[in-house]
Design an enzyme around this catalytic site. Structure first.
Site, PDB file in Angstrom:
ATOM      1  N   GLN A   1      95.985  10.298 117.119  1.00 39.41           N
ATOM      2  CA  GLN A   1      94.648  10.888 117.254  1.00 39.41           C
ATOM      3  C   GLN A   1      94.726  12.407 117.267  1.00 39.41           C
ATOM      4  OE1 GLN A   1      91.782   9.391 117.134  1.00 39.41           O
ATOM      5  NE2 GLN A   1      91.901   7.344 117.981  1.00 39.41           N
TER       6      GLN A   1
ATOM      7  N   CYS B   1      85.015   4.135 114.961  1.00 42.19           N
ATOM      8  CA  CYS B   1      84.780   5.506 114.485  1.00 42.19           C
ATOM      9  C   CYS B   1      83.599   5.557 113.519  1.00 42.19           C
ATOM     10  CB  CYS B   1      86.040   6.069 113.831  1.00 42.19           C
ATOM     11  SG  CYS B   1      86.638   5.099 112.431  1.00 42.19           S
TER      12      CYS B   1
END
EC number: 2.1.1.190
Length: 460
Positions: free
Chosen positions: A290, A415
């Site tokens: 990430q 997401c």
């Protein structure tokens, strides 16, 4: 019946008042109910707009002059903001960005999932929504015999030459890119030319461990060998002690894909390390990790809270990647099973479990929608399933496999709010009730928003 025509013409200049925002952050104004979408415009603003594209049901415009600025309008700190396109919301106050993202999630929950009653909590934002990205990939070009680096201009392959910094990147990444460009240029290393498929240096990628201050530099080349590599390595490592790894990635294809298949360690370690919470991660050149670790920690804490696991629970982590969520879950659970289609990611996940002394997490290579029915046949009955799919959402077969396994709870990390809402419909039909949705701002200054959702089996 007369053919209906749009109330505006291409290249016409009009005055428009904006009343809403799209999920990308474009302003929406209407003429007789006909919508125009205009980047950089904000609700409540009146502005002069040039119509640049006209369709049957909507048009696109270019913002010329704002006559009545919104109180949410701020000056973008980036000097190439309107050229780059990497960020879409720097002209908008951060409070307004968070409100827009929450509204986006609420809208898809209502329109796609038909879950008007589900609480969508305020977005978890950042105290400082700048300089958060720990990874950057920058194309390399040439002008007047010198190397240039910079993002491509919107909808083009022209490098933005006057890009001195990127205000959402870690400053270490900025300095590292500048150093590689300056040193490689002084050594006469040539940039790759995508038209002629000649030259050497295609991209420079930099990854930084924000907690450890370790930096990896990845030089993407067309050629098998990197000219002057000894001199380049010597100057980089002597001048910048935070550099722990220099990697060459070879991509000799005519392609827009940045990384090629072959990776060579030029200097230092194959991995750098970083921490999310109290878990340490090894990050290789091709690892998925990430890009905003502080917000990732908040997201994973929320996932852990929703999972509500104890020491007797068995958990499946689908799309487990390098084990980021799995290892958080393993701190509480009896056993965690991670599955991921990318073999290198599973190798990294196993390495990360070993680094952290975690022995109750097992990782498997394969497509989750195929592996999970096999697990069911072996008698595996998870108490909780956590899923974190790519933007396209979950494969329908995977959703069926999750429903068939009948876990007490499903935690869906997403997401893409639209595909999340689509998949929640299927899970609801399969016997699960969506309890709540918590959005998290992983990418400030952009239109993206991450969500963590809790579903509970209805008979529970």
């Amino acid at each position: 019946m007369a053919k209906q025509t749009a109330p505006v013409k291409k290249n016409e200049t009009i005055t428009l008042t904006f009343e809403d925002l799209t999920h990308e952050g474009n302003g929406v104004g209407k003429i007789n109910g006909y919508p125009l979408f205009v980047p950089y415009a904000l609700p409540g603003e009146a502005a002069s707009v040039k119509v640049v594209k006209v369709n049957k049901n909507f048009a696109f415009g270019k913002l010329l002059k704002v006559h009545k600025p919104s109180p949410d309008r701020v000056k973008a700190p980036c000097n190439v903001y309107h050229k780059c396109g990497g960020c879409q919301l720097q002209h908008m106050s951060y409070d307004k960005q968070l409100k827009m993202k929450r509204d986006q999630v609420k809208n898809v929950m209502r329109k796609i999932a038909h879950l008007d009653h589900i609480p969508v909590h305020p977005v978890i934002g950042m105290e400082d929504p700048w300089r958060y990205r720990n990874k950057v990939s920058i194309p390399v070009g040439e002008k007047d015999g010198e190397l240039i680096t910079g993002f491509y201009q919107k909808r083009s392959h022209r490098i933005i030459e006057d890009m001195e910094t990127c205000v959402v990147q870690d400053e270490v990444n900025d300095r590292s890119i500048e150093a590689v460009r300056r040193i490689a240029s002084s050594l006469g290393i040539k940039a790759y030319d995508e038209k002629t498929h000649r030259g050497v240096l295609r991209h420079v990628m930099v990854r930084t461990g924000q907690k450890t201050n370790e930096t990896m530099i990845v030089l993407v080349t067309r050629t098998q060998e990197l000219p002057h590599k000894k001199e380049l390595i010597k100057e980089l490592t002597e001048t910048y002690p935070h550099v722990k790894s220099i990697i060459q990635n070879i991509n000799d294809e005519r392609t827009n894909v940045i990384l090629g298949k072959k990776v060579k360690l030029l200097w230092g370690e194959e991995y750098i390390y970083d921490m999310i919470g109290d878990i340490k991660f090894a990050i290789s050149a091709k690892s998925f990790y990430q890009v905003n670790p502080p917000q990732t920690e908040k997201l994973y804490k929320q996932a852990l809270e929703y999972a509500n696991i104890d020491h007797n629970d068995v958990v499946i982590d689908a799309y487990c990647g390098i084990g980021t969520i799995s290892l958080f879950l393993a701190q509480k659970a009896k056993k965690v099973y991670g599955v991921e289609v990318v073999p290198e990611a599973i190798s990294d996940a196993k390495k990360n479990a070993k680094i952290n002394g975690i022995t109750n997490a097992a990782f498997y290579v394969g497509e989750a929608e195929k592996v999970m029915p096999w697990w069911t046949a072996q008698g595996l009955k998870p108490d909780v399933i956590v899923v974190d799919p790519p933007r396209k959402g979950c494969d329908e077969e995977l959703l069926k496999a999750m429903i068939n396994m009948m876990p007490k709870r499903i935690v869906y990390v997403s997401c893409n709010p639209s595909t999340l809402a689509r998949d929640l419909c299927i899970l609801e039909d399969g016997g699960y009730a969506t309890q709540e949705v918590q959005p998290v701002d992983m990418f400030p200054q952009t239109g993206h928003v991450e969500c963590c959702s809790l579903l509970v089996r209805k008979d529970k």
